[in-house]
Design an enzyme around this catalytic site. Structure first.
Site, mmCIF file in Angstrom:
data_model
loop_
_atom_site.group_PDB
_atom_site.id
_atom_site.type_symbol
_atom_site.label_atom_id
_atom_site.label_comp_id
_atom_site.label_asym_id
_atom_site.label_seq_id
_atom_site.Cartn_x
_atom_site.Cartn_y
_atom_site.Cartn_z
ATOM 1 C CG LEU B 67 -81.373 93.457 -36.854
ATOM 2 C CD1 LEU B 67 -80.421 94.494 -37.438
ATOM 3 C CD2 LEU B 67 -80.921 93.061 -35.452
ATOM 4 N NE ARG B 68 -89.106 89.648 -35.529
ATOM 5 C CZ ARG B 68 -89.109 88.575 -36.309
ATOM 6 N NH1 ARG B 68 -89.034 88.691 -37.627
ATOM 7 N NH2 ARG B 68 -89.221 87.369 -35.787
ATOM 8 C CG ASP B 309 -83.950 81.941 -38.288
ATOM 9 O OD1 ASP B 309 -84.311 83.114 -38.519
ATOM 10 O OD2 ASP B 309 -84.652 80.950 -38.554
#
Lengths: 313, 430
Positions: B67-68, B309
């Site tokens: 999700l960064r 991923d």
């Protein structure tokens, strides 16, 4: 010449047809004469601009393209990474677009990353791109000049046998030559330490030899590859000394080869490592003919890509 | 609040249900499945969704997304990433810890959960790191991570290269009954490789990542899983040899599980020939032999779960030379379509098996109380049309990033609506 050149770019020999290769070689033959003139200048590419964009150090290829362009009256500009905005972190896309805005006709690119010329060719919609070497992938003009050199000596390419010896894994010269030679009906062998022979080479129809002696025994051409000195100690071979002992081309090994075998090397050579001085300077060595033919092949390609009309005009 | 999904084909592999039934959701939970029309007379739902001709199944569970946030909000945020999940039919996602800062302590876990609660469209289950700073040297405070809400640990993006650290991580994690997830890759063998080592890499002259680089770590870790008796989970398995080792371990009765990504069963290393940087990821796209092994393992259950991923990257991370490009692609919004098109249409899995690999199977191995339509369960429901064809258009994605190799692909199997905790978080228009 039966076909016309239709490509915008020359990115590799793998996707080029045998007819296109013939066209380049035949065009190059007609270019060779220019080198023997007192005044080495023809107006063919007057008003055309060629940019040499080199992201890797190069002497012979860059100089060869430069002279080829200049003999045909093109304006040739050299850009190398040390003097460009690459060091400031500009992307290849932005460099390409910036150059294209200056209306060059051809950009010649050398880059350490595989596929960089293909990427650039996608970015540059109005400019031709020539691959002057991308990583370990292709070096198409080298393969074409090698074919020209062989054809000059042997009169033909079909049916000839060549052995390419050395670091195949890291060699774009080897890949382009394998593709080009096979397209022209030649048989190709490779030899080198197993650590430098990529797996699956045999799937290309190439004969693979772990030792040099049987590989060169009955071939028409032996092409020695430069062993990059910095590879020593990288785990691929123990020392240059041992490499030279096992794979160096010397007079002793040459005795087992065909009497009229041709010796080639893309340069720069490491004297006494992959090739003994007596062989490099010997009667069958075509190393300098290759350099000379490089000019002709590059003139031919600049001419074909710039959309030149008739060679003799 | 009562929501009725009427007349859909309900596929709930956890309960071996596959029938045309109604699903009643009340106050965020599954209240009933299979109401008779007559019995419904007394019921006045607040909203009715027409399920006729559609498949109603548990919301998908993705064990592996990036999700960064925090750190790379230019690539994705918890808000946009969970919205992408909703569009893909996922109601629960496990968020990998390789953010900046990395999720190696409870304050980052708390931040992720807080953001997810306020801005997330779907459930977010954080995954903590195995080691401090993801450096592979010292164990992170795994107890604190679990306490704060982490459901598993992983140094994803990097392997735990040190066998001793991996052994201790497995032992220590067993205390909390959480899986230890390995990004299996021997970094010495990978070196500077940027694609699968095979025929294609040989022709292109691109440095290769041998299949052995993955299998060597999987092999080592299975030995450690046997030694410790702990739960070992292999992320994004990509090679036939790893599959073989995992199958053997399962036969032996070891607690070994694994996931595969949609791109590893949909694409091969041939995709790199175009030098498209969306064909670049770690592990790399493998050759056809490996793709076939993965499909067979999905069928026989060696592979427990399909996980995306999902790895968002900005245009500038990808619009560069292949070898310089960032690894990874986004996957949430194409997973189901690829599953139906490649696996179901390709005769690998039945639709029910595909749904199981996306729901109850992943939920089971990570001990998440998700992936089922059992009465009383959280009302996480996905409605799909497995027959509908659509064309992937990355411009329409909810993800902040566009790095998908499937742009322009025609897929069968479309997600129509996603319900999380009884709330319709997304519905396809038209």
């Amino acid at each position: 010449m039966s076909i016309a050149w239709k490509r915008k770019d020359l990115l590799g020999v793998q996707d080029v047809s045998p007819e296109e290769i013939e066209l380049v070689l035949d065009t190059a033959v007609s270019m060779k004469e220019i080198a023997s003139r007192d005044i080495k200048k023809v107006p063919t590419l007057r008003g055309k601009t060629v940019i040499n964009l080199f992201y890797e150090p190069s002497t012979r290829t860059r100089t060869s393209f430069e002279i080829a362009g200049k003999w045909m009256s093109a304006d040739v500009i050299n850009i190398s990474t040390s003097s460009s905005s690459v060091v400031k972190g500009e992307t290849l896309k932005d460099t390409g677009l910036t150059l294209q805005a200056m209306h060059p006709d051809i950009v010649v690119i050398r880059h350490s990353a595989v596929g960089a010329p293909h990427f650039l060719a996608g970015v540059l919609t109005r400019t031709s791109v020539i691959n002057a070497g991308d990583g370990a992938h292709e070096h198409p003009t080298q393969a074409l000049l090698d074919l020209l050199t062989i054809r000059e000596r042997k009169g033909t390419l079909t049916g000839l046998k060549a052995a390419i010896v050395g670091d195949i894994l890291h060699s774009r010269v080897a890949r382009s030559n394998i593709f080009a030679m096979q397209k022209m009906g030649m048989q190709v062998r490779v030899s080198g330490p197993p650590t430098m022979l990529p797996r699956y080479l045999d799937r290309l129809g190439v004969e693979v030899f772990g030792r040099i002696e049987p590989a060169i025994a009955d071939v028409d051409i032996i092409m020695m590859l430069r062993i990059q000195l910095e590879r020593q100690g990288a785990g691929l071979f123990p020392t240059l000394r041992e490499y030279s002992k096992l794979f160096g081309l010397n007079l002793n090994r040459l005795q087992a080869a065909k009497p009229d075998v041709l010796i080639m090397h893309p340069g720069p050579i490491n004297r006494g490592v992959e090739i003994a001085p007596e062989v490099a300077d010997g009667p069958y060595s075509l190393i300098l003919n290759q350099v000379e033919n490089g000019l002709a092949v590059r003139m031919a390609l600049l001419y074909l890509l710039a959309g030149g009309q008739a060679v003799n005009n | 609040m009562k929501l009725l999904i009427e007349g859909g084909r309900v596929i709930d592999p956890a309960n071996e249900v596959d029938d045309v039934l109604d699903v009643l959701i009340e106050d965020g939970h599954i209240a009933a499945v299979g109401l008779e029309r007559t019995a419904r007379g007394a019921l006045i739902p607040d909203r009715v969704l027409d399920g006729r001709g559609k498949v109603v199944c548990p919301g998908f569970v993705d064990l592996h997304v990036h999700l960064r946030e925090p750190g790379r909000e230019d690539q994705e945020t918890i808000a946009t990433g969970t919205r992408a999940a909703a569009l893909g039919g996922f109601t629960s996602v496990c968020a990998m810890p390789n953010t900046n800062p990395v999720n190696d302590n409870q304050s980052v876990t708390g931040f992720v959960l807080d953001r997810a609660k306020r801005e997330g469209a779907v459930n977010v289950f954080p995954v903590g790191t195995i080691t401090k700073g993801q450096k592979g040297e010292e164990l992170a405070e795994i107890g604190e991570l679990v306490n704060a809400g982490c459901v598993a640990i992983s140094d994803d993006g990097k392997p735990v290269m040190n066998a001793e650290i991996m052994r201790r991580a497995l032992e220590y994690a067993s205390m909390f009954k959480i899986p230890v997830i390995q990004h299996a890759e021997d970094l010495h063998m990978t070196g500077k490789g940027s694609m699968h080592e095979g025929l294609v890499s040989m022709e292109l002259g691109i440095r290769g990542v041998p299949a052995a680089s993955e299998a060597i770590i999987v092999s080592r870790d299975i030995i450690l899983a046997e030694l410790t008796g702990s739960h070992y989970h292999v992320a994004h398995v990509s090679t036939a040899e790893s599959i073989h080792l995992i199958r053997q371990a399962k036969t032996k009765g070891l607690k070994v599980t694994c996931e595969v990504t949609p791109h590893h069963f949909s694409l091969s290393d041939e995709a790199v020939r175009s030098f498209s940087t969306n064909a670049k990821m770690a592990p790399p796209l493998r050759s056809a032999r490996h793709v076939e092994a993965i499909k067979a393992a999905l069928k026989d259950g060696t592979v427990d779960a399909i996980a995306t991923d999902h790895a968002p990257h900005t245009i500038q991370d990808k619009e560069v030379e292949f070898e310089y490009a960032a690894n990874g692609i986004i996957g949430l919004e194409t997973a189901f379509g690829l599953g139906v098109t490649v696996l179901v249409e390709g005769g690998v899995l039945t639709l029910n098996e595909l749904i199981a690999r996306l729901t109850c199977d992943p939920a089971r191995i990570f001990h998440l109380h998700k992936g089922t339509l059992s009465v009383g369960a959280d009302a996480d429901v996905t409605i799909v049309d497995p027959n509908r064809e659509w064309v992937v258009d990355v411009r329409k994605f909810a993800s902040k990033s566009r790095n998908s190799p499937f742009d322009g692909w025609k897929l069968r199997g479309e997600v129509l609506a996603t319900i999380v905790g009884g709330k319709v978080v997304w519905e396809r228009e038209g």
